[in-house]
Structures are given as structure tokens and as C-alpha cells.
Design an enzyme around this catalytic site. Structure first.
Site, short mmCIF file in Angstrom:
data_model
loop_
_atom_site.label_atom_id
_atom_site.label_comp_id
_atom_site.label_asym_id
_atom_site.label_seq_id
_atom_site.Cartn_x
_atom_site.Cartn_y
_atom_site.Cartn_z
N GLU A 171 -7.70 -5.97 -4.17
CA GLU A 171 -8.73 -5.48 -3.94
C GLU A 171 -9.85 -6.84 -4.05
O GLU A 171 -11.08 -6.75 -3.58
CB GLU A 171 -9.15 -4.25 -4.92
CG GLU A 171 -8.36 -3.04 -4.68
CD GLU A 171 -8.49 -2.24 -5.76
OE1 GLU A 171 -8.86 -2.24 -6.86
OE2 GLU A 171 -7.84 -0.81 -5.53
N HIS A 204 -13.04 4.00 -3.30
CA HIS A 204 -11.92 4.95 -4.07
C HIS A 204 -12.11 6.47 -3.94
O HIS A 204 -11.63 7.20 -4.43
CB HIS A 204 -12.34 4.44 -5.52
CG HIS A 204 -11.71 3.03 -5.65
ND1 HIS A 204 -12.41 1.93 -5.60
CD2 HIS A 204 -10.63 2.80 -6.73
CE1 HIS A 204 -11.50 1.10 -5.93
NE2 HIS A 204 -10.68 1.46 -6.70
#
Length: 323
Positions: A171, A204
Site C-alpha cells: 500500500e 478501502h
């Protein structure tokens, strides 16, 4: 504290770096192209999680292993997005592609130590709470930390590997190391810090799909949780983007990400009901206070090589790139 002469010298140094290292594109404005490449990269990362058909929940070891494969492939290919963006926009800089992405040796040791220490200062309250509640002695903790069997158990746990290693590394590589070099030339460092986390926060939202799919709560509760997670991850993303721009290193954000994943969101409600709540709450307040005091000193670019590679992409000198 720097003198006025030193500060002027630093500004001139960064200006000379911009004049010598950065070439503005002659073609189309890179702004919409930067956003397009960032969106494509974010969609590729999230989409890779769903190339596998499965009726199992996300925490099942089989699902985690499959997703490891796909996100590692996308993350490995992510530098190609930056290379393609640089080729399309005709942006030219002296720092190498790896250096722009924070993969370099200069200033590596302070980049590993100082941002992590700064993050631990912010979590002083939760850490104090853990120390008070921990049944182990300090000696026991040291013994466990250096026990190879303990680390073997961690490395064999798919959830631990995902939360502490794979997710922080991939990420931060995708959403910070690759996106910030594409955003800084058009938006500048300050705006990029708050723009980049939007891609991270939106990415997310895919957790809603699984929560609804496995009916893990009411629809309103799931949506409220998603909004909270977006807010939390956006703030965290701005923090790690700040660290990346100030230090010019990938390792700092990765270690901070791993540490925050381990700690989780601070349990403030538990702290309010703690038997030693005065000590715990004082630690929370001191942690936040010292965090803001040390935020700029601990991320002083002079520790990491001035100017940091990503700062050379800024269209004009920025105060964030100054020591």
C-alpha cells in the site's frame, strides 16, 4: 534552529536543484494525467483482490494467500505506471525512478528510526495502557522478542503477514511511493499530501462489499463503519505522505503503517474506564503534545539528504522541503 543565512542558503540550494533537475513538460498539463494514472493504479490494486472467485471470507488463509499473489504482482508492476506517466507528460528529472519512489540509501538509517519513533510518541497513551495491562515483565517481553519460535509463529500466520508486512509494503509503495511523484509536479507538495490520501481512503471502501456479502452487521452500521474507516485512513494517508515527502524514503511510511496496523485505532473509551485512567489519559495528552512538537524536527529533510528526490519535482520551492 537554522540561522537566517543558513535558511537562505537552503532555499537557494533547493532553487538550484529545481533549476537543474526539473524540466516542466512541454506537452499537455500533467494534472489530469496524474489523476488518471493514480485512479488507474488504485483501481488495479483494489481490482486485483477480486480476480479470485471464492465464497470464503477475507480472513481465510486461502483467500489471503491468493490475494498476496495478485497484490504483489500489481505492486511489482506499479513503477511502470510512474514510468509511463513520466513518458507521457514529458516530465524530466535527474533523480532516478527508484530514488523518486523513496528507494535509496542516502539517509536510510534516520528514515528507519525517526518516523517510527515519532509515531510511537503519538501512540504514547495506548502504549502506556498496554504496559500497565500486560501480565508480562519487561524481561519476559525481551525474551519473547528475541525468541525465534515467536517469529516463526508470526510468519506462519497469514493474517499477521498481511497486516504487518504485505499490506504496509504494497500500500505504501502504490499509494505513496508511486502516486506522490505523479501528483507533486502538478499540485505541489502541500496539496499532494492531502490529495494522495483520497485515493487511499476510497480504496478501502471495497470492504463494504464483503461486509454486506457476509451480512456482518446492519446496512447503516456497515456504511457508518466505512465512512469512519475512510476518514481514519485518509488522515493516516496524509501523515505517511507527509513523512514520504519530508524524508524522501519509502521505509519510514512502511514501518509506521505496520506499527499502526499492530496498534489499531486508540481505544479511548477503554482508557476512560481504565483503573489508572488518570495516568493513561495523561499519556494520551502528552503523546499528542510531543507528537506535534517533534513532527517537523524528526522529519527534517537535512537528515535524509536535502532536497529529497520527490521535492525536486515541485514546480516551485516548498516550505515542506526546507529543514
Amino acid at each position: 534552529m537554522m540561522s537566517e543565512e543558513e535558511d537562505l542558503s537552503t532555499i537557494l540550494q533547493i532553487k538550484e536543484s529545481h533549476d537543474g533537475d526539473f524540466t516542466a513538460p512541454d506537452g499537455p498539463s500533467p494534472c489530469w494525467l496524474s489523476v488518471a494514472f493514480c485512479l488507474l493504479l488504485a483501481c488495479s490494486y483494489v481490482g486485483s483482490l477480486y480476480v479470485w472467485r471464492s465464497d470464503l471470507p477475507r480472513d481465510h488463509p486461502t483467500v489471503i494467500k491468493r490475494r498476496f499473489t495478485s497484490v504483489l504482482i500489481v505492486s511489482g508492476l506499479s513503477p511502470l505506471f510512474v514510468w509511463a506517466w513520466r513518458d507521457v507528460t514529458a516530465v524530466r528529472t535527474n533523480p532516478s525512478l527508484l530514488a523518486l519512489m523513496g528507494i535509496r540509501l542516502e539517509g536510510l538509517i534516520p528514515a528507519v528510526v525517526l518516523p517510527l519513533l515519532l509515531t510511537m510518541v503519538l501512540f504514547l497513551g495506548p502504549l502506556m495502557q498496554m504496559v500497565i495491562d500486560c501480565p508480562w515483565s519487561f524481561t519476559d517481553g525481551i525474551r519473547v522478542a528475541f525468541d525465534p519460535c515467536f517469529w516463526m509463529l508470526c510468519l506462519s500466520d497469514m493474517r499477521w503477514l498481511r497486516n504487518q508486512v504485505v499490506a504496509p509494503l504494497t500500500e505504501e509503495l502504490v499509494f505513496r511511493a508511486c502516486m506522490l511523484p505523479m501528483l507533486v509536479p502538478c499540485a505541489g507538495p502541500s496539496t499532494a499530501i492531502f490529495t494522495c490520501p483520497l485515493f487511499f481512503g476510497v480504496a478501502h471502501f471495497h470492504h463494504i462489499i464483503e461486509l454486506l456479502r457476509f451480512r456482518q452487521g446492519t446496512v447503516s452500521g456497515i456504511l457508518l463503519s466505512a465512512v469512519f474507516q475512510f476518514s481514519y485512513t485518509a488522515v493516516f494517508g496524509a501523515y505517511t505522505a507527509f513523512i514520504f515527502i519530508r524524508t524522501g524514503h519509502l521505509m519510514g511510511p512502511v514501518l509506521c503503517h505496520s506499527f499502526c496496523n499492530y496498534m489499531g485505532f486508540p481505544a479511548i473509551s477503554t482508557a476512560l474506564e481504565h483503573p489508572q485512567r488518570h495516568t493513561v489519559l495523561l499519556s494520551y495528552l502528552l503523546g499528542v503534545l510531543f507528537f506535534f512538537i517533534f513532527l517537523f524536527p524528526f522529519t527534517d529533510p537535512s537528515y535524509y539528504g536535502l532536497p529529497t528526490p520527490v521535492c525536486t519535482l515541485a514546480p516551485s520551492p516548498s516550505s515542506l522541503c526546507l529543514s
